[in-house]
Design an enzyme around this catalytic site. Structure first.
Site, short mmCIF file in Angstrom:
data_model
loop_
_atom_site.label_atom_id
_atom_site.label_comp_id
_atom_site.label_asym_id
_atom_site.label_seq_id
_atom_site.Cartn_x
_atom_site.Cartn_y
_atom_site.Cartn_z
N GLU A 145 0.83 -1.21 0.00
CA GLU A 145 0.00 0.00 0.00
C GLU A 145 0.87 1.26 0.00
O GLU A 145 1.21 1.78 1.06
CB GLU A 145 -0.93 0.00 1.22
CG GLU A 145 -1.86 1.20 1.25
CD GLU A 145 -2.78 1.24 2.47
OE1 GLU A 145 -2.64 0.40 3.38
OE2 GLU A 145 -3.65 2.13 2.50
N LYS A 190 -2.23 -2.15 -3.38
CA LYS A 190 -3.31 -1.32 -2.82
C LYS A 190 -2.92 0.15 -2.99
O LYS A 190 -2.36 0.76 -2.08
CB LYS A 190 -3.51 -1.68 -1.34
CG LYS A 190 -4.54 -0.80 -0.63
CD LYS A 190 -4.94 -1.39 0.72
CE LYS A 190 -5.82 -0.45 1.50
NZ LYS A 190 -6.49 -1.10 2.62
P1 13P Z 1 -9.11 4.02 3.72
O1 13P Z 1 -9.90 3.19 2.75
O2 13P Z 1 -9.94 4.65 4.79
O3 13P Z 1 -8.19 4.97 3.03
O4 13P Z 1 -8.17 3.03 4.51
C1 13P Z 1 -7.48 2.05 3.84
C2 13P Z 1 -6.38 1.57 4.69
O5 13P Z 1 -6.19 0.40 4.84
C3 13P Z 1 -5.51 2.59 5.30
O6 13P Z 1 -4.31 2.01 5.67
#
Ligand code: 13P
Length: 347
Positions: free
Chosen positions: A177, A219
């Protein structure tokens, strides 16, 4: 766990138009959201909220797996089973956030690096024993006039690649992510440039670190104008910019891209994902899915507001957003029908 097993888990995470549900907010982030709604900021209320989510009837119809945080995976819900066992019974894969949060990146005032690589392999072993099948690590990139610096992009991309390789060695599918934040006045084009640079850097480091691309999930953020930008493009423009950026950077061997919501409203996040899946259906090498936290949880959290008598109404609202996003994966989301159910008891 063989590489083939990991590939199978990664594919299952994005199969059947389902997506992931992130309930891995740190204690601090969860407390801030609770405080805004007057919910007591205790371990017991955090447990109750997460238990409400994972026991939502029918969640498995739209959600393939849930990402827990360290506190939750160690808590015992009311019935005595662990959260991992509850998810297993509910038919969901168990995920765990394994980064240790962000600190200021040395030598780069105002920029962040994510900690948690030291001792990671041993920690992952414990999570595997607890039932985890996949993991998550978030890197944070901010856009400002001179930011992000090359040093920040490279440091975060390197950490994400090392994390991903360590996960696969330990028998977990890594969710990678790299979040380019929405905060700021920048436009869509600047977000596209930065997101491209970040993803290119990650896949270069992933190659150097020996990450198996078939056994990971990306992600990313959607490509969006800054929250304070005066030009807020329409849904189709955002969908086109996002997919173009991904086509430039993400190898075809990655099985799935599961977006974070990043502070978008639930409706906008669904509409933008839907537009991508309508406009590019059949032309993309990877699944385009979701791994939302706020964009699925928020309406339900407002309804629950810490009250046990609102559990059913909150679960209905959660299920509604989960179904909207599943529809968006098929390109079948209809914003005009997106009206959340609200129970009489909380009207
Ligand atoms: P959000 O979808 O609220 O951005 O959160 C995703 C997430 O896993 C943040 O680390």
């Amino acid at each position: 766990m063989t590489t083939n097993d990991l590939v199978g888990i990664a594919q299952a995470m994005v199969a059947d138009d389902k997506g992931l549900l992130a309930i891995d907010e740190s204690i601090g982030s969860c407390n801030r959201r609770f405080a805004a709604l007057g919910i007591p900021q205790t371990a017991e209320r955090r447990r109750a909220w997460r238990e409400l989510i994972v026991t939502t009837p029918g969640l498995r119809q739209s959600i393939s797996g849930a990402i827990l945080c360290d506190e939750t995976i160690r808590q015992k819900p009311n019935g005595g089973a662990s959260f991992a066992q509850l998810l297993d019974v509910a038919g969901l894969l168990v995920g765990i956030k394994v980064d240790a949060g962000t600190i200021e990146l040395a030598g780069h005032p105002g920029e962040k690096i994510t900690e948690g690589l030291d001792g990671l392999h041993a920690r992952l072993g414990t999570y595997v024993e607890m039932g985890a099948r996949f993991a998550k690590w978030r890197g944070v990139i901010t856009i400002e006039s001179e930011r992000p610096s090359r040093g920040c992009v490279e440091a975060n991309a390197h950490a994400l690649a090392r994390y991903a390789a360590i996960c696969q060695q330990a028998g977990l599918v890594p969710i990678v992510e790299p979040e380019v934040l929405m905060d700021g006045t920048h436009g869509l084009t600047r977000c596209a440039e930065v997101t491209e640079a970040v993803l290119r850097a990650f896949f270069r480091h992933a190659d150097e670190q020996g990450v198996v691309l078939e056994a990971m999930i990306l992600k990313p953020n959607m490509v969006l104008p800054g929250l304070l930008s005066t030009i807020q493009e329409d849904v189709d423009t955002v969908a086109d910019a996002t997919v173009k950026c991904l086509l430039h950077t993400v190898p075809a061997s990655v099985p799935g891209i599961a977006f974070l919501s990043g502070g978008q409203s639930g409706e906008l996040a669904s509409a933008r994902l839907n537009a991508m899946n309508i406009r590019f259906r059949g032309h993309l090498p990877w699944q385009l899915s979701f791994s939302f936290a706020r964009a699925i949880q928020y309406p339900a959290l407002q309804i629950w507001a810490g009250h046990d008598e609102h559990v059913q109404a909150a679960q209905a609202a959660l299920m509604h957003r989960a179904r909207c996003n599943q529809a968006a994966r098929r390109g079948a989301y209809d914003a005009t029908l997106d009206v959340a159910p609200v129970a009489a008891s909380v009207q």
